[in-house]
Design a protein around this motif. Sequence first.
Motif, short mmCIF file in Angstrom:
data_model
loop_
_atom_site.label_atom_id
_atom_site.label_comp_id
_atom_site.label_asym_id
_atom_site.label_seq_id
_atom_site.Cartn_x
_atom_site.Cartn_y
_atom_site.Cartn_z
N MET A 79 0.83 -1.20 0.00
CA MET A 79 0.00 0.00 0.00
C MET A 79 0.86 1.25 0.00
SD MET A 79 -3.29 -0.89 2.36
CE MET A 79 -4.01 0.66 1.81
N VAL A 80 0.40 2.27 -0.72
CA VAL A 80 1.17 3.50 -0.91
C VAL A 80 0.56 4.64 -0.10
CG1 VAL A 80 1.94 5.21 -2.60
CG2 VAL A 80 1.83 2.79 -3.23
N GLY A 81 1.40 5.32 0.67
CA GLY A 81 0.99 6.57 1.31
C GLY A 81 0.09 6.44 2.52
N GLN A 82 -0.12 5.24 3.06
CA GLN A 82 -0.99 5.07 4.23
C GLN A 82 -0.25 4.36 5.36
OE1 GLN A 82 -3.62 6.68 3.97
NE2 GLN A 82 -3.98 6.83 1.76
N GLU A 83 0.96 4.81 5.66
CA GLU A 83 1.82 4.11 6.61
C GLU A 83 1.20 4.03 8.01
OE1 GLU A 83 2.79 6.44 4.54
OE2 GLU A 83 4.11 5.33 3.17
N VAL A 84 0.53 5.09 8.45
CA VAL A 84 -0.05 5.09 9.79
C VAL A 84 -1.13 4.04 9.91
CG1 VAL A 84 -1.34 6.45 11.48
CG2 VAL A 84 0.51 7.52 10.17
N VAL A 85 -1.99 3.97 8.90
CA VAL A 85 -3.09 3.00 8.91
C VAL A 85 -2.55 1.58 8.87
CG1 VAL A 85 -5.08 2.14 7.62
CG2 VAL A 85 -4.72 4.60 7.85
N THR A 86 -1.66 1.31 7.94
CA THR A 86 -1.16 -0.06 7.79
C THR A 86 -0.38 -0.53 9.02
OG1 THR A 86 0.81 0.78 6.63
CG2 THR A 86 -1.07 0.12 5.28
N LYS A 87 0.41 0.36 9.61
CA LYS A 87 1.17 -0.03 10.80
C LYS A 87 0.24 -0.34 11.97
CE LYS A 87 4.93 1.44 13.87
NZ LYS A 87 5.94 2.49 14.17
N THR A 88 -0.81 0.47 12.14
CA THR A 88 -1.75 0.24 13.24
C THR A 88 -2.49 -1.08 13.05
OG1 THR A 88 -2.07 2.63 13.42
CG2 THR A 88 -3.68 1.23 14.51
N LEU A 89 -2.93 -1.37 11.84
CA LEU A 89 -3.65 -2.62 11.59
C LEU A 89 -2.75 -3.83 11.77
CD1 LEU A 89 -5.80 -1.58 8.48
CD2 LEU A 89 -6.58 -1.91 10.84
#
Length: 579
Positions: free
Chosen positions: A18-28
């Motif tokens: 995924m591109v540009g959504q580091e906060v979301v992906t890390k939390t999930l």
Amino acid sequence: MAYQALYRTWRPQKFADMVGQEVVTKTLRNALITEQISHAYLFTGPRGTGKTSAAKIFAKAVNCLHPVDGEADGTCEICQAIDQGTLGDIIELDAASNNGVDEIREIREDVNYAPTLAKYKVYIIDEVHMLSTGAFNALLKTLEEPPANVIFILATTEPQKIPATIISRTQRFDFKRIDANAAYERMVYILNQRGNNYDDTAVKVIANAADGGMRDALSILDQALSFGNGNVTLDNALLVTGSVTQTLLGEYVMALVEHNSKRALAKLTEVLTDGKDAGRFIEDLISYARDLLLNTEAPDLISLVPDDNFKQLAQEQKADTWYQMIDVLSETQQQLRFTNRPSIYLEVLTVKLSRLNQAGVAEPQAVVAGNSATNVHVNTETTLKPLDDSNDGTVIETDNVAPVAEQPIRIAHKASTEKKHIFEVLDAATRGDLNRLQAAWADILAQLNVSQKAILSTAKPVAASSNGVLLGFDFEIFRDKTKKDQGLVDLLNEQIRKLTESKDERNLVLVTNEEWPDIRNQWIQQHRKNKPATESAAAPEAELAATDIPEQNESTQDQTIVQAAKDLFGDELVEVKAD
């Protein structure tokens, strides 16, 4: 096999893609690693930013038999079934076409059954804001008491339309617009993997045109590849996106800053003849002006490679030029949404921009009375001669021209936020003027259109005199928007004059309610120092809150001021405190 669009072929299969959504992906991923899994999630954000992709990746990872650091391994039985679309425990629902109560009731019945193969049943409801009120109520029952093996993932582009009772029962993740650089890097990676030839600048043009959506970027890239037989060139990218070349943008802006409206209009004609989109042209101009503004402050942030025109403009023009240009462009961008003749707006825009100077719009300040919407510039002794071929934007005056109309001529009103103008209103303000204005304020607002009412919805008169009005705003943004809207300022003046039965025009002065008490107290102190006691009988509105006047050891002058305020405004409005 039939051809699949790039955005489908290259849809992310794991969080790392995924591109540009580091906060979301890390939390999930951390939630999966620690097994702190909620029963309901809400994914919000602009279109094409990865909401549905993240939901599918999460559904796969939470059911994977051998997850690795919060990611699905992609090889187990569950992962393969999900990839092939044969696992019945992952249910996708498009709320745009399934928004009734019956569909949600069916889900309520199905959740009571255990998953067939997977550990969790995962319901992915896309565009959830499209559900009806009854459907939301039915969904709420399930979210209040969900089974232990069921997960809901709700995705939407308009979270404001979702009931608060639904939102409060979910974990919300906001997906942001994807940065142009991140989109560029992703497209370059895909092109390299496919073995396509591409122009680096062309890919950047596509990334900027996508406006933060990765899916849109890949769709445009798909078009450019088809148009160019597998190659991505700058010309193809410009044609597909409707963008304008940097050279043409530079020549157009150069003509504007040289006040050469004739040459600027010629460049605009080139743009329109090539079939460029008007909205895209304005966006390109805003980006160009933004890059010029950032060139001296943060050159690393500019999105283009500076050419000769760009370097000359950046060197010769001050930052104020680009501030003003961006303001005018943004205003016209909003107007384009409501017209079927964008070329007219662009021509008017071109002339307006060519007359900008470092102090604002530089032209005569007189307008014909009663025509606040058009602001026709005239002068009693001179008029503007049309531009001819030999005139590079210079205004030529001719004498002894008959007046345009017999209507009375007045100076255009301006709204001010300067402290000295606030003090001028306060010096002459009276309770009677304020009472008359407050009584008519609702009727004044009723004469405005919807957008104007919205701007003034949190404004109210806080002081008034025979020739001035002081409006207090709850929000600074609405104060500033009112100041810039000349049509609204003229209309307010006209309605105030009519509905308060005043013969005189009044100057509008604007202040925020946050700064109003401090300014009022400053005026009180200045008024006490500068005004003799004999002039205090007309003590204005600011004196009604004389919080800084001491109760004891007052001078005769101070007592006179307080008494005058009481006489004008009543005892109940005056609060006296001791230092």
